[in-house]
Motif scaffolding. Structure first.
Motif, short mmCIF file in Angstrom:
data_model
loop_
_atom_site.label_atom_id
_atom_site.label_comp_id
_atom_site.label_asym_id
_atom_site.label_seq_id
_atom_site.Cartn_x
_atom_site.Cartn_y
_atom_site.Cartn_z
N MET A 105 63.41 -23.30 -58.53
CA MET A 105 64.67 -23.24 -57.79
C MET A 105 64.43 -23.76 -56.37
SD MET A 105 66.43 -22.03 -60.25
CE MET A 105 68.02 -21.76 -59.47
N VAL A 106 65.33 -24.61 -55.90
CA VAL A 106 65.23 -25.17 -54.54
C VAL A 106 66.43 -24.70 -53.72
CG1 VAL A 106 65.19 -27.30 -53.19
CG2 VAL A 106 63.94 -27.17 -55.33
N SER A 107 66.15 -24.23 -52.52
CA SER A 107 67.23 -23.74 -51.64
C SER A 107 67.91 -24.90 -50.92
CB SER A 107 66.65 -22.77 -50.60
OG SER A 107 66.14 -21.63 -51.24
N TYR A 108 69.24 -24.92 -51.02
CA TYR A 108 70.05 -25.91 -50.31
C TYR A 108 70.93 -25.17 -49.30
CZ TYR A 108 68.75 -29.49 -53.70
OH TYR A 108 68.05 -30.39 -54.47
N ILE A 109 71.42 -25.91 -48.32
CA ILE A 109 72.21 -25.29 -47.25
C ILE A 109 73.53 -26.06 -47.07
CG2 ILE A 109 71.22 -26.63 -45.33
CD1 ILE A 109 70.99 -23.87 -43.86
N ARG A 110 74.59 -25.29 -46.80
CA ARG A 110 75.89 -25.93 -46.53
C ARG A 110 76.67 -25.08 -45.52
NH1 ARG A 110 77.77 -24.90 -52.69
NH2 ARG A 110 77.98 -22.63 -52.61
N LEU A 111 77.65 -25.70 -44.91
CA LEU A 111 78.49 -25.02 -43.91
C LEU A 111 79.49 -24.12 -44.64
CD1 LEU A 111 78.73 -25.18 -40.77
CD2 LEU A 111 80.71 -26.66 -41.14
N ASP A 112 79.67 -22.93 -44.16
CA ASP A 112 80.64 -22.03 -44.77
C ASP A 112 82.04 -22.65 -44.67
OD1 ASP A 112 82.59 -19.52 -44.63
OD2 ASP A 112 80.74 -18.90 -45.63
N THR A 113 82.84 -22.45 -45.70
CA THR A 113 84.18 -23.07 -45.75
C THR A 113 85.07 -22.67 -44.57
OG1 THR A 113 84.81 -21.27 -47.25
CG2 THR A 113 84.22 -23.38 -48.27
N ALA A 114 84.80 -21.49 -44.02
CA ALA A 114 85.62 -21.02 -42.89
C ALA A 114 85.45 -21.89 -41.64
CB ALA A 114 85.26 -19.56 -42.56
N TRP A 115 84.31 -22.60 -41.56
CA TRP A 115 84.03 -23.42 -40.37
C TRP A 115 84.22 -24.92 -40.62
CZ3 TRP A 115 83.54 -21.27 -35.74
CH2 TRP A 115 83.18 -19.91 -35.66
N GLU A 116 84.71 -25.29 -41.77
CA GLU A 116 84.94 -26.71 -42.06
C GLU A 116 86.03 -27.25 -41.13
OE1 GLU A 116 85.79 -27.30 -46.17
OE2 GLU A 116 83.76 -26.80 -46.83
N ASN A 117 85.82 -28.48 -40.60
CA ASN A 117 86.75 -29.15 -39.69
C ASN A 117 86.96 -28.37 -38.37
OD1 ASN A 117 87.23 -31.11 -41.73
ND2 ASN A 117 88.71 -29.70 -42.69
N LYS A 118 85.97 -27.56 -37.98
CA LYS A 118 86.07 -26.79 -36.73
C LYS A 118 84.79 -26.96 -35.91
CE LYS A 118 89.06 -23.16 -38.66
NZ LYS A 118 89.16 -21.70 -38.92
N LEU A 119 84.32 -28.19 -35.81
CA LEU A 119 83.04 -28.43 -35.15
C LEU A 119 83.07 -28.04 -33.68
CD1 LEU A 119 80.17 -29.52 -35.14
CD2 LEU A 119 81.09 -31.83 -34.80
N GLU A 120 84.13 -28.43 -32.99
CA GLU A 120 84.23 -28.15 -31.55
C GLU A 120 84.24 -26.65 -31.30
OE1 GLU A 120 87.16 -29.24 -27.81
OE2 GLU A 120 87.30 -30.43 -29.66
N LEU A 160 69.54 -24.36 -56.48
CA LEU A 160 69.77 -25.22 -57.64
C LEU A 160 68.46 -25.39 -58.40
CD1 LEU A 160 71.99 -28.09 -56.17
CD2 LEU A 160 72.76 -26.17 -57.58
N GLN A 161 68.56 -25.41 -59.73
CA GLN A 161 67.36 -25.63 -60.53
C GLN A 161 66.96 -27.10 -60.48
OE1 GLN A 161 67.50 -23.91 -64.47
NE2 GLN A 161 65.90 -25.26 -65.25
N THR A 162 65.65 -27.37 -60.35
CA THR A 162 65.18 -28.76 -60.27
C THR A 162 63.90 -28.92 -61.08
OG1 THR A 162 64.63 -30.53 -58.72
CG2 THR A 162 63.77 -28.38 -58.20
N ASP A 163 63.58 -30.16 -61.42
CA ASP A 163 62.34 -30.44 -62.17
C ASP A 163 61.15 -30.40 -61.24
OD1 ASP A 163 63.69 -30.71 -64.52
OD2 ASP A 163 63.86 -32.88 -64.41
N ARG A 164 60.02 -29.98 -61.78
CA ARG A 164 58.79 -29.94 -60.98
C ARG A 164 58.19 -31.33 -60.81
NH1 ARG A 164 59.13 -24.87 -63.31
NH2 ARG A 164 58.33 -23.16 -62.02
N VAL A 165 58.40 -32.22 -61.79
CA VAL A 165 57.86 -33.59 -61.73
C VAL A 165 59.01 -34.58 -61.88
CG1 VAL A 165 56.28 -35.25 -62.76
CG2 VAL A 165 55.68 -32.83 -62.75
#
Length: 816
Positions: A187-202, A262-267
């Motif tokens: 399993m590989v850890s991925y990161i994303r912005l929470d939906t509450a902060w989408e389009n609120k960069l400033e 997300l599950q990923t292949d080792r090779v």
């Protein structure tokens, strides 16, 4: 027959001759399919992983069927064709089907059970407990259950079952078996912005104005997101930003970042980087001939000289098959060869390639297994060693057996003692697919079948790009020693050629088919050499580790300072191996980089790859190695190959010694001059007029074949006669002799002059087990199945004799 009861035959990974029957419910019978895994009780308390082999309503007559513990799969993990192929291997090579299962299955699929100790809350009679039992009881008051390994730690003992047995009898505890899955997907850890902060960069940057590091990480996230539309890995983001994981954790707590897995292949092998090269005229003709032959007879022997470009022809065949939506199995004899073949095939096919061999971890092999089973796009081409023949193919269209003559395709121990080339031919027939056997020096059996019309034959006698075959010269060591023209183990001819090659920045390969520093050390006073205490062999000297080592059982000791027998300090090395050659080269060529390729230097997972890549990139000038060097490796800058001593192979006590010597020397010679400049090969020998060596110098494969096939006919050896070898082992020498004599006499009555033995082999004791061998030759007109049936009957009689039951008897069909 009980029509309201349902049963399954379960195949267990044990050396058992039959499948065991278990009772199932009607609901389970509706759900279960052949090839699924089930957990079943076996013996007193063990739980085993088994494979459903048959579903029926026939109750066993000689024992009560137990219930299964649980069903482990939703869908079959094996295919019916695969089970059929395993059954053929079991029948042909005279081994149990469970042994085939154990050899084929990644061990992570064989779920393990662990014995758990539970307390009995109703137990109150503490005075009955011994001191050890009380320690266990006290531990169970603090936690509800403990494992056997924990019990061992508590008592500081390995043997804890006697104590547990007493406690069970006193009803202080009870045991249960707990099954756990060994395979863990990556399993590989991925990161994303929470939906509450989408389009609120400033707004987000204002919110983080007081936390500079968190603000920097967020800006880095948006920067990386703009460069790539793919999901961002958490680890990569932290590396690129230079921010610690604690800062990221703070953003997660604030609800700004969301981490998901997300599950990923080792090779993985990435995308293809180039097109398959256009073939030369000779290669194109060979390709068309192969296509024509496999359409007619399904089996084609491709006899192409070293450096003729067989791999490029294979690539075109592979492309044609995967375009039709079918799978390809590409077999190579050794892991050393997979490194280069992977690089070449990955350039053409990218992540359509999967690799399967013993240097891969069990989890990596399990992933490849699953991809093949599902017919995934990641496993359209499977590259592997002999064990890959046992994988769960469902749409197999082509099998390629590269270097088909290699002895590495034969499994000797443990069972099943199968030959991957022969098992591959049967597998291709079951899948109605094609098979191509490729080699510059085909085995006599394959060439014999081609000559007799059983296989099609395609020959390619020119090297790619009109490169000339290397010049091969024999160096007479007898004469060189007489004239004192030897420096260590190097003749003046070889040394001069090496200096000239290195001066023009070209590379050298040196071949010595023995690892270690020297095969033995001996006392110059009394002649005694240190022996392995467990085996009938001398200990091999390994100077780098300052030890003597047995290559059969692994026993090792420090190099002695004086003789064990007479006390003399006058000890000397006899013979030489790759390590000694490397040491001599460091003295002779101090300004050049020396590399060594043998079992000692390639123990790690990437050991082969590191040495081969370094040599390919010019980081190593002289590479010395064992037979690993001979198998299809392609080095453009090698123009000189030296064979230090060709005589050891020629004088080996085996009916295939001359054939294998020719193959080995021709293959080693083929590593030279594969680019534009003609290569040079120097073979040092005490017998330059030997017929095999003369044939190697002229590349006369057909002449060698005709001579050897005539000898095989005269002395009743394959391919004219079939062979079955029985190996008997036991620690009691007298009992083994008695058992071997009984078995030999019983078989002699049936096989007469075609039975050889029982005899002791050259190494008559290994790992404290004495060895006897019996060889059965089967004439052309004699039925092989009937011979095996009679042999099995005699072995059953042998096993029925009480005093012989402890003697281990291994049967090896086609023992060559």
């Amino acid at each position: 027959m009980l029509f309201d009861s349902y049963f399954i035959d379960v195949l267990l990974p044990l050396p058992l001759e039959r499948q065991f029957t278990y009772r199932i419910t009607q609901e389970e019978s509706d759900f279960l399919e052949i090839g699924m895994r089930v957990a079943v009780p076996f013996g007193k308390s063990k739980i085993y992983t088994g494979i459903v082999y048959k579903i029926h309503q026939q109750e066993p007559q000689i024992y009560d069927a137990k219930d299964i513990e649980q069903i482990l799969d939703d869908t079959p993990i094996l295919t019916e064709l695969q089970l059929k192929h395993w059954a053929w291997i079991s029948s042909y090579y005279m081994c149990a089907l469970g042994e085939v299962l154990k050899a084929a299955f990644p061990s992570v699929f064989l779920l393990e059970s662990e014995t758990i100790v539970l307390s009995n809350p109703d137990f109150t009679d503490h005075d009955l407990l011994s001191s050890d039992a009380y320690l266990i009881y006290e531990a169970l008051q603090r936690q509800s259950q403990i494992s056997i390994s924990q019990v061992s730690k508590i008592l500081s003992k390995k043997q804890v079952f006697p104590t547990l047995k007493t406690m069970i009898a006193q009803e202080a505890i009870r045991l249960k078996e707990e099954i756990y899955e060994q395979y863990q997907p990556k399993m590989v850890s991925y990161i994303r912005l929470d939906t509450a902060w989408e389009n609120k960069l400033e707004e987000l940057l204002k919110f983080l104005s007081r936390s500079e590091k968190q603000r920097t990480l967020v800006l880095c996230y948006f920067s990386e997101l703009a460069k790539s539309k793919n999901p961002l890995k958490k680890k990569e983001l932290l590396q690129k930003s230079g921010i610690s994981a604690a800062v990221c954790k703070g953003l997660e707590k604030k609800g700004i970042f969301e981490v998901y897995e997300l599950q990923t292949d080792r090779v993985t092998f990435g995308e293809a980087s180039q097109q398959i090269p256009t073939l030369s005229t000779d290669q194109s003709i060979a390709l068309e001939n192969i296509k024509t032959i496999v359409e007619q007879s399904d089996i084609c022997l491709f006899h192409g000289v070293t450096g003729s470009g067989k791999t490029e022809i294979y690539a075109h065949l592979i492309q044609q098959v995967i375009d039709q939506g079918q799978q390809v199995l590409f077999l190579v004899p050794e892991i050393a060869l997979t490194t280069q073949v992977i690089i070449r095939l990955q350039r053409f096919f990218g992540d359509q390639l999967s690799v399967y061999h013993s240097k891969y971890s069990q989890n990596e092999r399990a992933e490849v297994w699953n991809h093949i089973l599902k017919g995934s796009a990641k496993a359209k081409i499977v590259l592997g060693t002999r064990s890959a023949i046992l994988l769960p193919f469902s749409h197999l269209g082509l099998i390629i057996v590269d270097e088909e003559h290699e002895a590495s395709y034969k499994q000797y121990d443990p069972a099943p003692r199968y030959h991957a080339r022969d098992a591959g031919i049967v597998l291709a027939k079951m899948h109605k697919s094609k098979i191509v056997l490729g080699s510059a020096t085909p085995s006599l059996e394959s060439f014999y079948n081609a000559k007799n019309g059983k296989y099609g034959l395609v020959s390619l006698n020119r090297r790619f790009g009109q490169v000339q075959m290397p010049n091969i010269h024999l160096v007479d060591l007898k004469e060189k020693h007489k004239k004192k023209r030897m420096t260590g183990h190097f003749s003046d001819t070889l040394l001069t050629a090496m200096k000239e090659t290195l001066e023009v920045k070209e590379q050298v390969i040196l071949f010595q088919n023995r690892r270690g520093f020297a095969p033995l050390i001996a006392c110059e006073t009394c002649g005694v050499s240190p022996q392995c205490p467990n085996c009938d062999v001398s200990l091999t000297e390994h100077k780098f580790k300052h030890e003597l080592r047995c290559h059969y059982c692994g026993y090792h000791r420090a190099i002695p300072l004086k003789c064990d027998a007479c006390g003399s300090a006058d000890l000397s090395s006899k013979g030489f191996g790759t390590e000694q050659i490397e040491n001599e080269l460091l003295t002779l060529f101090p300004d050049h980089h020396i590399g060594r390729l043998d079992l000692d230097t390639t123990r790690g997972k990437y050991g082969y790859a590191k040495i081969i890549e370094a040599f390919q990139h010019g980081e190593i000038d002289i590479l010395v190695g064992t037979q690993m060097l001979s198998k299809g490796l392609d080095f453009k800058n090698v123009t000189l190959v030296g064979v230090l001593n060709a005589d050891n192979m020629l004088n080996f006590p085996d009916f295939r010694a001359h054939e294998r010597s020719f193959q080995m020397l021709t293959q080693v010679a083929g590593r030279s001059g594969r680019n534009k400049k003609q290569g040079q090969v120097l073979i040092q020998t005490f017998n330059p007029y030997h017929q095999i060596l003369q044939q190697v110098t002229t590349n006369s494969y057909v002449q060698m074949y005709e001579e050897q096939i005539s000898d095989r006919r005269n002395f009743f050896y394959p391919p004219h006669y079939r062979m079955i070898q029985l190996t008997l082992k036991h620690k009691d020498f007298n009992l083994l002799n008695e058992g071997a004599d009984w078995l030999g006499k019983s078989l002699k009555n049936s096989f007469g002059k075609h039975l050889l033995g029982p005899t002791s082999p050259a190494v008559a004791r290994v790992r404290n087990l004495y060895i006897k061998k019996i060889l059965i030759k089967i004439p052309p007109k004699q039925s092989v199945p009937d011979t095996k049936a009679h042999l099995q009957k005699v072995q059953n009689m042998f096993d029925a004799i009480g005093r012989f039951r402890a003697i281990r008897v291994n049967i090896d069909v086609d023992a060559y």
